[in-house]
Design an enzyme around this catalytic site. Structure first.
Site, PDB file in Angstrom:
ATOM      1  N   CYS A   6       0.857  -1.179   0.000  1.00  0.00           N
ATOM      2  CA  CYS A   6       0.000   0.000   0.000  1.00  0.00           C
ATOM      3  C   CYS A   6       0.896   1.232   0.000  1.00  0.00           C
ATOM      4  O   CYS A   6       2.130   1.126   0.075  1.00  0.00           O
ATOM      5  CB  CYS A   6      -0.918   0.002   1.231  1.00  0.00           C
ATOM      6  SG  CYS A   6      -0.031   0.230   2.796  1.00  0.00           S
ATOM      7  N   HIS A  25       5.632  -6.100   8.304  1.00  0.00           N
ATOM      8  CA  HIS A  25       5.498  -7.503   8.696  1.00  0.00           C
ATOM      9  C   HIS A  25       5.713  -8.410   7.486  1.00  0.00           C
ATOM     10  O   HIS A  25       4.785  -9.024   6.967  1.00  0.00           O
ATOM     11  CB  HIS A  25       4.115  -7.749   9.325  1.00  0.00           C
ATOM     12  CG  HIS A  25       4.023  -7.213  10.719  1.00  0.00           C
ATOM     13  ND1 HIS A  25       2.837  -6.810  11.291  1.00  0.00           N
ATOM     14  CD2 HIS A  25       4.978  -7.011  11.659  1.00  0.00           C
ATOM     15  CE1 HIS A  25       3.070  -6.394  12.525  1.00  0.00           C
ATOM     16  NE2 HIS A  25       4.354  -6.500  12.770  1.00  0.00           N
ATOM     17  N   HIS A  32       3.906   1.536  11.282  1.00  0.00           N
ATOM     18  CA  HIS A  32       2.871   1.345  12.297  1.00  0.00           C
ATOM     19  C   HIS A  32       2.798   2.507  13.277  1.00  0.00           C
ATOM     20  O   HIS A  32       1.787   2.692  13.950  1.00  0.00           O
ATOM     21  CB  HIS A  32       3.121   0.054  13.091  1.00  0.00           C
ATOM     22  CG  HIS A  32       3.150  -1.170  12.232  1.00  0.00           C
ATOM     23  ND1 HIS A  32       4.303  -1.879  11.978  1.00  0.00           N
ATOM     24  CD2 HIS A  32       2.165  -1.801  11.541  1.00  0.00           C
ATOM     25  CE1 HIS A  32       4.030  -2.910  11.186  1.00  0.00           C
ATOM     26  NE2 HIS A  32       2.740  -2.887  10.895  1.00  0.00           N
ATOM     27  N   CYS A  59       2.822   5.788   8.818  1.00  0.00           N
ATOM     28  CA  CYS A  59       1.833   5.961   7.748  1.00  0.00           C
ATOM     29  C   CYS A  59       0.993   7.210   8.033  1.00  0.00           C
ATOM     30  O   CYS A  59       0.555   7.423   9.165  1.00  0.00           O
ATOM     31  CB  CYS A  59       0.932   4.735   7.671  1.00  0.00           C
ATOM     32  SG  CYS A  59      -0.441   4.924   6.503  1.00  0.00           S
ATOM     33  N   HIS A  92      -1.111  -5.489  18.604  1.00  0.00           N
ATOM     34  CA  HIS A  92      -0.558  -5.028  17.329  1.00  0.00           C
ATOM     35  C   HIS A  92       0.230  -3.732  17.556  1.00  0.00           C
ATOM     36  O   HIS A  92      -0.208  -2.853  18.311  1.00  0.00           O
ATOM     37  CB  HIS A  92      -1.696  -4.785  16.323  1.00  0.00           C
ATOM     38  CG  HIS A  92      -1.218  -4.620  14.922  1.00  0.00           C
ATOM     39  ND1 HIS A  92      -0.708  -3.428  14.442  1.00  0.00           N
ATOM     40  CD2 HIS A  92      -1.163  -5.503  13.877  1.00  0.00           C
ATOM     41  CE1 HIS A  92      -0.377  -3.570  13.178  1.00  0.00           C
ATOM     42  NE2 HIS A  92      -0.635  -4.832  12.806  1.00  0.00           N
ATOM     43  N   GLU A 148       0.633  -1.145  15.805  1.00  0.00           N
ATOM     44  CA  GLU A 148      -0.095   0.085  15.463  1.00  0.00           C
ATOM     45  C   GLU A 148      -0.984   0.515  16.617  1.00  0.00           C
ATOM     46  O   GLU A 148      -1.038   1.707  16.973  1.00  0.00           O
ATOM     47  CB  GLU A 148      -0.945  -0.127  14.207  1.00  0.00           C
ATOM     48  CG  GLU A 148      -1.753   1.107  13.807  1.00  0.00           C
ATOM     49  CD  GLU A 148      -2.757   0.829  12.714  1.00  0.00           C
ATOM     50  OE1 GLU A 148      -3.915   1.291  12.846  1.00  0.00           O
ATOM     51  OE2 GLU A 148      -2.400   0.149  11.720  1.00  0.00           O
ATOM     52  N   ASN A 152      -3.362  -7.271   8.336  1.00  0.00           N
ATOM     53  CA  ASN A 152      -4.269  -7.133   7.194  1.00  0.00           C
ATOM     54  C   ASN A 152      -4.266  -8.388   6.335  1.00  0.00           C
ATOM     55  O   ASN A 152      -5.276  -8.735   5.718  1.00  0.00           O
ATOM     56  CB  ASN A 152      -3.918  -5.885   6.373  1.00  0.00           C
ATOM     57  CG  ASN A 152      -2.614  -6.010   5.619  1.00  0.00           C
ATOM     58  OD1 ASN A 152      -2.575  -6.458   4.479  1.00  0.00           O
ATOM     59  ND2 ASN A 152      -1.514  -5.598   6.246  1.00  0.00           N
ATOM     60  N   SER A 198       2.012  -5.657   3.012  1.00  0.00           N
ATOM     61  CA  SER A 198       3.458  -5.729   3.241  1.00  0.00           C
ATOM     62  C   SER A 198       4.153  -6.722   2.311  1.00  0.00           C
ATOM     63  O   SER A 198       5.303  -7.092   2.555  1.00  0.00           O
ATOM     64  CB  SER A 198       3.727  -6.133   4.701  1.00  0.00           C
ATOM     65  OG  SER A 198       3.140  -5.209   5.583  1.00  0.00           O
TER      66      SER A 198
END
Length: 672
Positions: A12, A40, A73, A93, A121, A123, A218, A257
């Site tokens: 992304c 990741h 993250h 991000c 996680h 993030e 994701n 990723s």
């Protein structure tokens, strides 16, 4: 096509930006260490490790000679404090950074922060760090934590990679339990699109391959979605883990990723598992987009640059592409040769393919616009100051080009003050911030005014912090009025009254200065409450009375010019702006009715300085004093003549006398 690869598969925007930035830093010769895995994906991290880039869990463990990389993250606010003044590269991000700002704001406003996502996680841990790690993280049931909100209003945010349905469901439950709830759907649009495409692909495939790291949140969500729609769904990290079965229809997607290289390897390997006779060569050709259609993106080589178009070799396709000048750039001042050269490799967007005419119409501008939109979105999310060239004036505002995207700047946002001629700004470079973004219409609005106002307020604060009477400034004249000049002395305007502009009398400030002039001024009076500032400009050494005092003394005889007549006398200019008074009694040696009987305006006469009062700025002059002096001198001369006439000197001619002696006689007869 038996094998179909999702268009959204792979990196992304945020991940691509992070990975590319790390490799760029390596190419610049920097020694890099990452705070946690950049992404990741084990293969990417192994490649970075082979280049000397190692991952650490804590700032304190990172060697001092390394530049710290903050991964996509993101991290908590306290981590930045721990980094301090050490060099670092922040690759958070932009969409995650937006969540950080939301959480910090509402936490400071007294809200209870709720994060819907995986509490382990990175993030989510980073987001929690922007509310002092006091957020309630929901990744399962709500009942156990709903009682801990202490009747505070609630602010809900989402991990960017969770499923939309999961977020909506939890928010609905929260709203029933807590009436004062505000939610922000912070799920990344790329994640949402990726999940929707995976669902459609899985529903129409015999086998679904999900490519991505085992730790990728994701990627796990893609596997979960696909498994419900396709029984033969596999989560693999590399092509080595692919199933050895044959299928009629194979769908392939990948987490955010996953590098494109690994996706290609999977496509290559799965082509051998097809239950038809289509060769891998044909499949790979289709995957590499050798058969062109509208909307394809392809790399080509510039073979000819003409005045109105560029010819592009599309490599393997039977026709060359045509890139018209209006599809190269939005900047009307540029020629095709200013943008590309023969031999350049450029990426283009296929607008149309006409086999009948052997014609492929391309657009670089459309592709650039697509790519730049992500940059624009990131700039908007980060509230970053942008810089762009104003390319044209339109009804109601300006169009500026920034990051190859057009930004509309309304007239009222082009400056702090009204600009009557917007055309005058065309061709200039302008700084602005993005204040509106319409995703559907791909329209973005910028404002230079917000930057100028912020800069002005900062300058004002700096000014008032150390402003004091007598302090000198180099200021710029901003505007003129009939009563003075307003001067910018560093973010604030002060007034130089017309009486302060010159020692001479002037009718309008324009006689001394003009807008844009730089003036050396000082503060005469200041009122912090009303924000009014009175400025001085005249210098003491330029005071005409100071100059006159150094040149004129009582008793001096000087030449002056008659400038004004009054019933009681005449004023005469001694030097510019310094006048003296010749009283009517001092104009002549006889009585006169009015000064005009003897003098006239502009006449130059000699006068004597008879009295000076420097404090009151009064100088008394006299013409009569000079007339009387002349009369006295003439009278003295006449007396000498008379004495000589009355006295006759007779000298003896007697030779016996050695020296002749004068003999005084009484009258002419005796002399004879």
């Amino acid at each position: 096509m038996p094998i179909k690869v999702a268009k959204t598969a792979g990196f992304c925007f945020g991940v691509k930006r992070a990975v590319n930035s790390v490799y760029e830093a390596l190419n610049e010769g920097k020694k890099i260490a990452t705070l946690g895995d950049v992404i990741h994906n084990r293969q990417v991290m192994d490649d970075l490790a082979s280049k000397g880039v190692y991952s650490y869990d804590f700032v304190e463990d990172i060697p001092n000679d390394c530049t710290i990389v903050i991964r996509a993250h993101g991290v908590g606010k306290d981590v930045y404090e721990k980094i301090g003044d050490r060099p670092y590269i922040d690759l958070t991000c932009p969409f995650v950074s937006k969540i950080h700002r939301i959480v910090e704001k509402y936490y400071n406003d007294g809200y209870q922060i709720v994060i819907i996502g995986d509490k382990n996680h990175p993030e989510v841990i980073g987001i929690n760090g922007w509310c002092n790690y006091e957020a309630c993280v929901i990744d399962s049931e709500l009942s156990e934590i709903c009682t801990n909100f202490d009747k505070k209003p609630i602010c809900v945010v989402a991990q960017t990679t969770i499923k939309k349905e999961y977020f909506v469901q939890k928010v609905q439950i929260l709203k029933k339990a807590c009436k004062s709830t505000i939610e922000f759907d912070t799920i990344c649009s790329a994640t949402r699109n990726r999940q929707e495409e995976a669902a459609k692909l899985a529903a129409n495939s015999d086998c679904m391959i999900i490519v991505g790291g085992r730790q990728s949140s994701n990627t796990k969500k893609l596997f979960e979605i696909s498994s419900k729609l396709c029984s033969d769904t596999y989560h693999v990290e590399t092509a080595d883990e692919l199933p050895q079965k044959q299928y009629y229809k194979i769908g392939i997607t990948a987490g955010a990723s996953t590098p494109a290289r690994i996706i290609r390897e999977v496509v290559n390997a799965m082509s051998e598992n097809l239950k038809n006779e289509e060769s891998f060569a044909e499949l790979f050709e289709q995957y590499d987009q050798k058969t062109l259609s509208n909307g394809d993106i392809i790399d080509g080589q510039v073979v000819e640059v003409r005045k109105n178009e560029v010819i592009v070799d599309l490599g393997g396709f039977k026709y060359n592409g045509q890139l018209a000048v209006d599809q190269i750039t939005d900047d009307p001042s540029l020629e095709p040769s200013d943008v590309v050269k023969e031999g350049d490799t450029i990426r283009v967007y296929v607008i149309g393919v006409n086999d009948a005419e052997g014609k492929v119409v391309l657009s670089r501008k459309k592709l650039v616009a697509m790519e730049s939109w992500n940059k624009i979105k990131a700039a908007y999310e980060e509230e970053r100051i942008m810089e762009g060239k104003v390319i044209k004036a339109v009804k109601g505002g300006l169009i500026a080009l920034a990051d190859d995207a057009q930004v509309f700047i309304p007239a009222r946002q082009a400056s702090e003050k009204y600009v009557s001629d917007l055309q005058s700004l065309v061709g200039t470079t302008m700084k602005f911030k993005l204040i509106e973004l319409d995703e559907r219409r791909k329209r973005v609005v910028g404002s230079a005014r917000v930057i100028l106002e912020a800069e002005r307020k900062a300058k004002e604060a700096e000014f008032w912090a150390d402003a004091e009477v007598g302090k000198h400034y180099s200021g710029t004249v901003k505007s003129l009025t009939s009563f003075g000049a307003f001067v910018d002395i560093g973010g604030v305007d002060g007034l130089v009254h017309i009486s302060e502009l010159s020692w001479n009398k002037i009718k309008h400030p324009s006689e001394v200065c003009a807008v844009g002039d730089v003036m050396d001024v000082y503060i005469k009076e200041i009122n912090p409450e009303t924000k009014k500032i009175s400025l001085g400009f005249k210098k003491l050494e330029d005071n005409p009375w100071t100059i006159a005092k150094s040149k004129i003394n009582v008793g001096d005889v000087i030449t002056v010019k008659i400038v004004r007549m009054m019933p009681f006398g005449a004023f005469a200019e001694i030097i510019p702006s310094v006048d003296g008074l010749i009283h009517i009694s001092q104009i002549a040696d006889k009585r006169i009715g009015k000064p005009e009987d003897v003098l006239s305006i502009g006449q130059e006469v000699e006068v004597k300085v008879t009295d000076v009062d420097w404090d009151e700025k009064k100088i008394s002059l006299s013409i009569r004093a000079l007339i009387e002096k002349e009369e006295v001198e003439e009278a003295a001369e006449e007396e000498v003549v008379e004495d000589e006439a009355e006295t006759a000197l007779v000298y003896s001619t007697d030779p016996e006398v050695e020296v002749a002696q004068p003999i005084e006689v009484e009258d002419e007869e005796t002399a004879e």
